[in-house]
Design a protein around this motif. Sequence first.
Motif, PDB file in Angstrom:
ATOM      1  N   TYR A 108      -8.784  78.663  65.662  1.00  0.00           N
ATOM      2  CA  TYR A 108      -7.428  78.378  66.146  1.00  0.00           C
ATOM      3  C   TYR A 108      -6.704  79.672  66.495  1.00  0.00           C
ATOM      4  CZ  TYR A 108      -2.690  76.581  66.473  1.00  0.00           C
ATOM      5  OH  TYR A 108      -1.419  76.272  66.924  1.00  0.00           O
ATOM      6  N   ASN A 130      -8.165  81.176  69.806  1.00  0.00           N
ATOM      7  CA  ASN A 130      -8.133  80.395  71.041  1.00  0.00           C
ATOM      8  C   ASN A 130      -6.827  79.654  71.307  1.00  0.00           C
ATOM      9  OD1 ASN A 130     -11.152  80.372  72.065  1.00  0.00           O
ATOM     10  ND2 ASN A 130     -11.259  80.098  69.860  1.00  0.00           N
ATOM     11  N   CYS A 131      -6.036  79.397  70.292  1.00  0.00           N
ATOM     12  CA  CYS A 131      -4.894  78.487  70.458  1.00  0.00           C
ATOM     13  C   CYS A 131      -3.542  79.096  70.104  1.00  0.00           C
ATOM     14  CB  CYS A 131      -5.087  77.233  69.595  1.00  0.00           C
ATOM     15  SG  CYS A 131      -6.700  76.453  69.731  1.00  0.00           S
ATOM     16  N   GLN A 132      -3.515  80.008  69.152  1.00  0.00           N
ATOM     17  CA  GLN A 132      -2.242  80.438  68.581  1.00  0.00           C
ATOM     18  C   GLN A 132      -1.358  81.164  69.584  1.00  0.00           C
ATOM     19  OE1 GLN A 132      -2.453  81.922  64.601  1.00  0.00           O
ATOM     20  NE2 GLN A 132      -0.564  83.103  64.773  1.00  0.00           N
ATOM     21  N   HIS A 163       0.242  78.062  71.258  1.00  0.00           N
ATOM     22  CA  HIS A 163       0.742  76.956  70.434  1.00  0.00           C
ATOM     23  C   HIS A 163       1.350  77.402  69.113  1.00  0.00           C
ATOM     24  CE1 HIS A 163      -0.697  73.740  73.047  1.00  0.00           C
ATOM     25  NE2 HIS A 163      -1.814  74.415  73.194  1.00  0.00           N
ATOM     26  N   GLY A 176       1.422  75.256  65.363  1.00  0.00           N
ATOM     27  CA  GLY A 176       0.939  74.221  66.259  1.00  0.00           C
ATOM     28  C   GLY A 176       2.019  73.562  67.080  1.00  0.00           C
ATOM     29  N   SER A 210       4.326  74.803  76.727  1.00  0.00           N
ATOM     30  CA  SER A 210       3.216  74.667  75.774  1.00  0.00           C
ATOM     31  C   SER A 210       3.604  73.600  74.762  1.00  0.00           C
ATOM     32  CB  SER A 210       2.945  75.997  75.058  1.00  0.00           C
ATOM     33  OG  SER A 210       2.537  76.985  75.981  1.00  0.00           O
ATOM     34  N   VAL A 236       0.601  70.557  69.432  1.00  0.00           N
ATOM     35  CA  VAL A 236      -0.701  69.911  69.239  1.00  0.00           C
ATOM     36  C   VAL A 236      -0.642  68.880  68.122  1.00  0.00           C
ATOM     37  CG1 VAL A 236      -1.904  71.991  70.009  1.00  0.00           C
ATOM     38  CG2 VAL A 236      -1.517  71.638  67.564  1.00  0.00           C
ATOM     39  N   ILE A 296      -9.507  69.932  75.265  1.00  0.00           N
ATOM     40  CA  ILE A 296      -9.925  71.275  74.871  1.00  0.00           C
ATOM     41  C   ILE A 296     -11.008  71.789  75.811  1.00  0.00           C
ATOM     42  CG2 ILE A 296     -11.053  72.631  73.058  1.00  0.00           C
ATOM     43  CD1 ILE A 296      -9.704  70.743  71.020  1.00  0.00           C
ATOM     44  N   MET A 327      -2.732  73.865  80.621  1.00  0.00           N
ATOM     45  CA  MET A 327      -3.668  74.317  79.589  1.00  0.00           C
ATOM     46  C   MET A 327      -5.009  74.646  80.216  1.00  0.00           C
ATOM     47  SD  MET A 327      -4.933  72.366  76.155  1.00  0.00           S
ATOM     48  CE  MET A 327      -6.394  72.906  75.266  1.00  0.00           C
TER      49      MET A 327
END
Length: 319
Positions: free
Chosen positions: A108, A111-113, A116, A120, A127, A130, A173, A180
Amino acid sequence: MPRTWGALIAGLIVVTTLTVGGGGFSNEQGAPSTKTREPVVTPVAGPSWINRLGLRYGESTLGRSGATYGPPPTPPTYGPPQTQRPSQPTAVPLAVGHPVVLNGADLYRLNCQSCHRAEGTGSPPESKSVLGPVQGSSLELVRRHLQQEGTAAPRSAARAQATRARADLYQRIQKGGQRMPAFAHLQEADINALYAYLTQLAGAPDAPPQSRLTTSWARLGELVVKGTCHICHDAVGPRPSRQALMQGTIPPFTMLLEDKPVVDFVTKVRSGAPVTSWDPTFHYRGRMPVFPYLQDLEVAAAYMFLVEYPPRAGDSKRQ
C-alpha cells in the motif's frame, strides 16, 4: 550481483532511518509467507501518469496527496541568530541487494499512499477514498447493511454482491480507471496481500489473514518507481532548461540519474533538498514533496532499479 550495481553500492552511505512512521518491512511473528514465482522485472517506460491525463503538475494532487515538503533554503547569515537544526544521525552503509519481505501495508505504501493517503481517504474529488469500495466487498458488512435497510436478502445474495465488489476492485487496481493509473506491474499475489491490508484499513470484521511476500531487490525498486514515482516523472525525455524547471517542469528519470548520485537521490526523496537557480543565484524549497514513509532501503532500490533497467520511451508492459 550485476556489475553496474556493484560500483554504485560500494559507495552507498545513507542515513539509517530504516523504520519510519507509516509502515515498514513486515516482521510480525507467525504471519504466513507466500512464495510465488518471481515476477519478471521490466523497465519503467512512457510518459508520467499526469502527462497521460494532460494535466499540469499544479493542477493535480495525484502522486502527492497530503504532501509534505522538505527543508526551506539555508537561512541567511544576516539578521538574528537562527535556531540550529538537529544534526543528522551517523551515516552507515545499507545492506543492499538482498531479498526483502513485504506485507500488504508495504505494498500500500509503495503503490497507493501517494494518492490515497495513509488513511485511505484520498483527496476527493480527484483521488477518491478506497474505504467505501473495500467495505462493499466485505460479506459481513454487506450483510449488516442489508439488515439495516430491512432487506430480507438471503446470505447467497449478500455473498454475490460482495464477490462482485471485490472483483470490481481487483479490476480497478489492474486496469485503472478515470484518473487512476493501471497497476499492471502488480501480480495476483501482490493484489491479494494488498487487499487483505485494505480490508483491515477499512475496518472489515472479516478481513482475511495478512500475508508476506518475499521479493527481490530489483522488484522492490520496480514497485517504488512504478507505484509512486512514475505518476509525476516521465521515463525519458529532453533535459528541461533551468527556466522550465523553475516554472514547474518535472525532469524525467534519465535526468535524475545523470544529475544525482544515489545518496542525493535518497535524501531528496525522503528528506528534501533546496534547489539552486543560477540566474540570479538563489535557493528555494522546490516543488517536489518528500516521502518520509518510504524507507532508505526502498528509495535506494528504486535508484538501482533505474540504473539496472534503464527507462524506455514506450509503454511499460510486462513480458
